[in-house]
Design an enzyme around this catalytic site. Structure first.
Site, short mmCIF file in Angstrom:
data_model
loop_
_atom_site.label_atom_id
_atom_site.label_comp_id
_atom_site.label_asym_id
_atom_site.label_seq_id
_atom_site.Cartn_x
_atom_site.Cartn_y
_atom_site.Cartn_z
N ALA A 203 -29.85 2.90 39.12
CA ALA A 203 -28.86 1.58 38.95
C ALA A 203 -27.65 1.71 39.97
O ALA A 203 -27.01 0.82 39.79
CB ALA A 203 -28.86 1.39 37.55
N GLY A 204 -27.27 2.78 40.27
CA GLY A 204 -26.03 2.90 41.00
C GLY A 204 -24.94 2.55 40.08
O GLY A 204 -23.81 2.09 40.40
N ASP B 166 -14.85 5.37 40.53
CA ASP B 166 -15.72 5.80 39.52
C ASP B 166 -15.25 6.38 38.42
O ASP B 166 -15.47 6.33 37.05
CB ASP B 166 -16.92 6.22 39.99
#
Length: 372
Positions: free
Chosen positions: A115-116, A164
């Site tokens: 899904a990244g 992230d």
């Protein structure tokens, strides 16, 4: 809790604690983080849970419930595969002068595969959060995020930006995280979809194109070369876009156009959220996707079809999210349009003979924390 059961089974003892760190989805601000720009991610309900105890002998023993038997690492440099994301955090902590010796670690992830949504950052941040507490290091959340990024950059060898790890460490329930990737100043922005009768759907294409191998680093190199040519420290510093584009050609010109306009889109979207105009952000999502597709050239057929069919099905806006070449798209959808959007995307994939993508709503979740 199955991660605790697995810890007992693997190491014959109780863990000293259990921690969780989430993955993330980026609302807007793609490929801007390593250009000292602006991003607006939020933590998602899925992530990595870790049962951890400290060891005094310098050995790191790691098991993933998704990967099989425990792996014993007594020389960090010899670690392989996914284990490098774990021991890379130990390496980064030691390199920063923190007295981290060893650890027994069992991890369990529920981030949807392909899904990244940055399961690697969640893994790094949960290990960093656990070791910070177990060794009494007293690190701030952003310090943990930076050490996790260092592990990925310098130990794993992936030149990612800070977004992230920051989203995983600093996320808050019901809020998106605005992050200035140069100063590392951050603030959370209310993003209450339920109150507005909206959902943010993740469309997980489940695809990863081999074309992506090395392409992330190439895009980053394009940006760095363009910044040097323009005489600025980073593309975030370009204030005269037309003048900058006149000095560039080819890929560098296109990369600059995306990064500069994407930073403006982040600021515009924050302005709408702060004004309570959540329903009006769709046009910015659409514009971001077109820029990523045409100027940064990191989309792919599956992402384009997901975005285009979602909008045709009634989404207020949609875009690819993450590094690109596969992974997921997001779509902002009114509650009464969810089924029509789902049907439009599913039908578009079926017409092309592609596997049906997973589609599920994401709401902003809490960042890294101790569970027990």
């Amino acid at each position: 809790m199955r991660v605790v059961d697995a810890f007992r089974e693997s190491f014959g003892a109780e863990p000293q604690g259990v921690w969780h760190a989430p993955g993330r989805v980026n609302l807007i601000g793609e490929h801007t983080d390593y250009n000292d720009g602006f991003v607006l991610p939020f933590a998602v309900p899925w992530g990595v849970t870790a049962a951890v105890s400290r060891r005094e002998d310098g050995v790191v023993r790691v098991r993933s419930l998704q990967a099989g038997e425990p792996v014993t690492v007594d020389d960090l440099d010899r670690a392989e595969g996914w284990v490098r994301y774990v021991v890379g955090v130990v390496w980064a902590l030691r390199a920063a002068g923190h007295p981290v010796r060893g650890a027994d670690i069992v991890v369990d992830g529920d981030v949807p595969q392909g899904a990244g949504l940055s399961s690697s950052a969640a893994l790094e941040v949960v290990v960093g959060t656990a070791l910070d507490e177990l060794y009494g290091l007293g690190l701030a959340k952003m310090e943990i995020a930076l050490l996790a990024q260092k592990a990925e950059n310098d130990f794993v060898g992936m030149p990612c930006g800070i977004m992230d790890q920051a989203a995983s460490a600093l996320g808050e329930e019901g809020r998106a995280l605005f992050l200035d990737c140069r100063s590392l100043a951050s603030r959370t922005i209310p993003f209450d979809l339920t109150a507005e009768g909206l959902q943010l759907l993740i469309i997980n294409t489940g695809v990863h194109h081999e074309l992506a191998d090395g392409q992330y680093a190439r895009r980053r190199e394009d940006c760095e070369n363009a910044a040097k040519r323009l005489g600025v420290d980073a593309l975030r510093d370009v204030t005269d876009l037309a003048g900058a584009l006149a000095k560039l050609t080819g890929d560098e010109r296109k990369r600059v156009q995306h990064v500069v306009t994407e930073n403006h889109r982040v600021e515009a979207l924050i302005g709408l959220l702060r004004a309570g105009a959540v329903r009006e952000i769709g046009a910015l999502l659409n514009a971001s996707h077109l820029s990523l597709r045409d100027q940064f050239e990191v989309s792919c057929a599956e992402l384009d079809v997901a975005v285009e069919s979602a909008v045709r099905g009634g989404a207020r806006g949609a875009r690819m999210t993450g590094g690109g070449f596969g992974g997921s798209a997001i779509a902002l959808v009114a509650d009464d349009k969810v089924e029509s959007v789902r049907q439009a995307v599913t039908s578009a994939y079926a017409e092309r003979g592609w596997a049906v993508p997973e589609i599920y709503p994401a709401t902003p979740a809490a960042g890294a924390r101790r569970l027990t």
